[in-house]
Design an enzyme around this catalytic site. Structure first.
Site, PDB file in Angstrom:
ATOM      1  N   CYS A  39     100.971  65.935  24.124  1.00 46.25           N
ATOM      2  CA  CYS A  39     101.848  66.255  25.255  1.00 46.25           C
ATOM      3  C   CYS A  39     102.068  67.751  25.481  1.00 46.25           C
ATOM      4  CB  CYS A  39     103.209  65.575  25.049  1.00 46.25           C
ATOM      5  SG  CYS A  39     103.089  63.787  24.976  1.00 46.25           S
TER       6      CYS A  39
HETATM    7  N1  LIG Z   1     101.726  60.065  22.427  1.00 43.38           N
HETATM    8  C1  LIG Z   1     102.921  60.387  22.850  1.00 43.38           C
HETATM    9  O1  LIG Z   1     103.788  60.732  22.066  1.00 43.38           O
HETATM   10  C2  LIG Z   1     103.278  60.310  24.325  1.00 43.38           C
HETATM   11  C3  LIG Z   1     104.628  60.392  24.686  1.00 43.38           C
HETATM   12  C4  LIG Z   1     104.969  60.307  26.033  1.00 43.38           C
HETATM   13  C5  LIG Z   1     103.968  60.179  26.983  1.00 43.38           C
HETATM   14  N2  LIG Z   1     102.648  60.118  26.611  1.00 43.38           N
HETATM   15  C6  LIG Z   1     101.663  59.969  27.648  1.00 43.38           C
HETATM   16  O2  LIG Z   1     101.206  58.627  27.681  1.00 43.38           O
HETATM   17  C7  LIG Z   1      99.831  58.575  28.032  1.00 43.38           C
HETATM   18  C8  LIG Z   1      99.041  57.852  26.975  1.00 43.38           C
HETATM   19  O3  LIG Z   1      99.122  58.606  25.759  1.00 43.38           O
HETATM   20  P1  LIG Z   1      98.811  57.998  24.353  1.00 43.38           P
HETATM   21  O4  LIG Z   1      99.291  59.003  23.352  1.00 43.38           O
HETATM   22  O5  LIG Z   1      99.290  56.605  24.274  1.00 43.38           O
HETATM   23  O6  LIG Z   1      97.202  58.013  24.391  1.00 43.38           O
HETATM   24  P2  LIG Z   1      96.211  57.291  23.353  1.00 43.38           P
HETATM   25  O7  LIG Z   1      94.953  58.056  23.418  1.00 43.38           O
HETATM   26  O8  LIG Z   1      96.890  57.073  22.055  1.00 43.38           O
HETATM   27  O9  LIG Z   1      95.986  55.840  23.992  1.00 43.38           O
HETATM   28  C9  LIG Z   1      95.396  55.639  25.200  1.00 43.38           C
HETATM   29  C10 LIG Z   1      94.550  54.374  25.132  1.00 43.38           C
HETATM   30  O10 LIG Z   1      94.001  54.144  26.421  1.00 43.38           O
HETATM   31  C11 LIG Z   1      92.695  53.644  26.259  1.00 43.38           C
HETATM   32  N3  LIG Z   1      91.973  53.850  27.503  1.00 43.38           N
HETATM   33  C12 LIG Z   1      91.382  54.968  27.988  1.00 43.38           C
HETATM   34  N4  LIG Z   1      90.852  54.742  29.192  1.00 43.38           N
HETATM   35  C13 LIG Z   1      91.102  53.452  29.496  1.00 43.38           C
HETATM   36  C14 LIG Z   1      90.805  52.624  30.603  1.00 43.38           C
HETATM   37  N5  LIG Z   1      90.186  53.102  31.665  1.00 43.38           N
HETATM   38  N6  LIG Z   1      91.190  51.331  30.561  1.00 43.38           N
HETATM   39  C15 LIG Z   1      91.834  50.840  29.481  1.00 43.38           C
HETATM   40  N7  LIG Z   1      92.158  51.585  28.403  1.00 43.38           N
HETATM   41  C16 LIG Z   1      91.799  52.867  28.416  1.00 43.38           C
HETATM   42  C17 LIG Z   1      92.145  54.394  25.079  1.00 43.38           C
HETATM   43  O11 LIG Z   1      91.050  53.697  24.491  1.00 43.38           O
HETATM   44  C18 LIG Z   1      93.379  54.449  24.163  1.00 43.38           C
HETATM   45  O12 LIG Z   1      93.423  53.367  23.272  1.00 43.38           O
HETATM   46  C19 LIG Z   1      99.407  60.013  28.245  1.00 43.38           C
HETATM   47  O13 LIG Z   1      99.528  60.321  29.605  1.00 43.38           O
HETATM   48  C20 LIG Z   1     100.421  60.792  27.464  1.00 43.38           C
HETATM   49  O14 LIG Z   1     100.592  62.090  27.953  1.00 43.38           O
HETATM   50  C21 LIG Z   1     102.283  60.166  25.289  1.00 43.38           C
END
Ligand SMILES: NC(=O)c1ccc[n+]([C@@H]2O[C@H](COP(=O)([O-])OP(=O)(O)OC[C@H]3O[C@@H](n4cnc5c(N)ncnc54)[C@H](O)[C@@H]3O)[C@@H](O)[C@H]2O)c1
Length: 448
Positions: free
Chosen positions: A257
């Site tokens: 993030c």
């Molecule tokens: N990690 C955090 O602490 C956090 C906190 C708040 C917001 N976010 C936001 O949430 C979002 C997701 O982050 P995350 O940390 O969960 O990411 P992540 O990489 O842990 O998980 C994302 C998942 O999406 C899957 N993916 C990618 N493309 C895809 C598609 N087209 N169809 C289906 N699945 C698909 C990936 O394989 C992965 O498993 C981001 O925008 C991030 O900025 C993350």
């Protein structure tokens, strides 16, 4: 109720489990077949969700790589990554791919919520047109909202249940529909008037942290030169009961993030002939921190008449934050690369990270990592590691997190200060000299 979650990562998997525990049937769709197999087997790869908890919920979660499984759900939550390209521009590829997947199975009356962090305008201008390729009209035939995830990996006091959830729909009805969904897993819903307000509220939260961390990091670099203890200064300022919020300096920013999200806004702002200078400046300062930290390590080794080249340096903690195993954008990666480039023999210990991507290094047990080390550098202070016990075991300790400060505190000069003596056991006093806040303390400890 049956919902779909697209993307089973740090955000999507905890959401899937929370809904499943609340009695909702969940279709968890991910393009990563290993993740899908792990969820189906009840094997969690996200620290905030124990495998035991996942196994309790997995009966209600249909994890799949088949987009068709999303057909017929009442709502879909999109939780895919939103990284930056090599040119530091928004990489909306995963989000647009997810939008196309959902469009392929969308039906009348469905709710689609975007949870991925992104710039204001993404939901309306990028997601909605894709969804409307289904032939249905957003706001009329189906509902659309943006609701940012606020998960703080490793945190236990604020959970999904007691962290208010911001929701901004395309129409008032969209907002109400999304609010009703999240009420199932969350005690307080905060409604805003549009997806854009919700999108920007998330960015403001992250930019606020980034800017404040940059501020204390800049002051830490200044106090290093001035010979003032930044930690003592922050401790003192933090006694003000109002108008001050504590932020600690550190080796730089990591995770998915903080180093990424603010630049989604700067990119968007350029379309409006606007330069977001706080964001750029904070990014610049925070990116400098690993270099500053390596310079401190060099100086600390110099104090014991050691060059970096050929010195064995044990890095303690390589993930981007304490208590988690996520190494994405971790400043430790940069510090390891810089030290290796200078010829140091780098080893590391991290109970959460077995292997450091791109470095060829594997975590050593703490004792093995410290064995024969010329310096230990506390980059990320995992609570399970006894950092006080490290002091005195190696000639030089560089503490970039201020966690060894309590040792001997109060014995000599009161709160925060143990520079003028302290009681560091077994202190093979590195360099000996009191060289100000930037120099070695008893026990060979150099603070950031
Ligand atoms: N990690 C955090 O602490 C956090 C906190 C708040 C917001 N976010 C936001 O949430 C979002 C997701 O982050 P995350 O940390 O969960 O990411 P992540 O990489 O842990 O998980 C994302 C998942 O999406 C899957 N993916 C990618 N493309 C895809 C598609 N087209 N169809 C289906 N699945 C698909 C990936 O394989 C992965 O498993 C981001 O925008 C991030 O900025 C993350």
């Amino acid at each position: 109720m049956r919902i779909g979650i697209v993307g089973l990562g740090y955000v999507g998997l905890p959401l899937a489990v929370a809904f499943a525990e609340a009695g909702v049937e969940v279709v968890g769709f991910d393009v990563d077949s290993r993740r899908v197999a792990a969820v189906s087997a009840g094997d969690s790869y996200i620290e905030d969700v124990s495998s035991e908890r996942l196994r309790g919920a997995v009966g209600a979660i249909d994890a799949t790589t088949q987009p068709d499984a999303l057909a017929g759900v009442d709502a879909v939550l999109i939780c895919v990554p939103t990284p930056l390209t090599a040119n530091r521009e928004p990489e909306l590829g995963p989000l647009l791919a997810a939008g196309r997947t959902v469009a392929g199975v969308l039906r009348e009356g469905e709710l689609v919520v975007l949870e991925s962090t992104t710039y204001p305008g993404t939901t309306r201008e990028r997601l909605v047109p894709l969804l409307e390729e289904s032939g249905l009209a957003a706001g009329r035939d189906f509902h659309v909202a943006f609701s940012p995830e606020r998960v703080d990996p490793g945190r236990t006091d604020y959970t999904m249940r007691n962290t208010p959830k911001v929701v901004g729909g395309l129409t008032a009805a969209c907002t109400e529909r999304a609010a009703a969904l999240y009420e199932v897993i969350c005690d307080e819903i905060v409604r805003v008037s549009s997806p854009e307000a919700a999108e920007l509220s998330k960015l403001l939260e992250n930019i606020f942290r980034s800017v404040n961390i940059a501020l204390v990091n800049e002051l830490a670099m200044l106090t290093d030169r001035m010979g003032i203890d930044i930690w003592e200064v922050i401790d003192a300022a933090a006694t003000k009961p109002y108008g001050f919020m504590r932020f600690d300096p550190g080796p730089g920013m990591g995770g998915h993030c903080m180093p990424v999200d603010p630049f989604y806004l700067s990119w968007r702002a350029r379309e409006f002939d606007f330069a977001t200078e706080f964001i750029e400046l904070a990014g610049k300062i925070n990116q400098q921190m690993p270099y500053h930290c390596v310079a401190k390590i060099e100086r600390a080794l110099n104090d014991v008449a050691k060059p970096v080249r050929g010195s064995r340096v044990a890095i303690l903690g390589v993930s981007y934050k304490a208590g988690v195993g996520d190494t994405r954008e971790s400043p430790a990666l940069k510090i390891v690369a810089l030290l290796t480039g200078l010829g140091a023999d780098v080893v590391y210990h991290d109970p959460h990270v077995a292997e450091l991507p791109g470095s060829g290094l594997r975590s050593q047990p703490l004792a093995a990592a410290l064995e024969g080390a010329d310096a230990a550098v506390i980059v990320t202070a995992h609570p399970s590691v006894d950092h006080d016990a490290v002091v005195g075991r190696v000639p030089v300790v560089v503490d970039l997190r201020g966690v060894t400060r309590s040792r001997g505190r109060g014995a000599t000069d009161g709160a925060g200060g143990d520079r003028a003596g302290g009681d560091r056991a077994g202190g093979a006093v590195a360099g000996g000299a009191e060289t100000g806040a930037g120099g070695a303390r008893p026990g060979g400890v150099t603070l950031l």
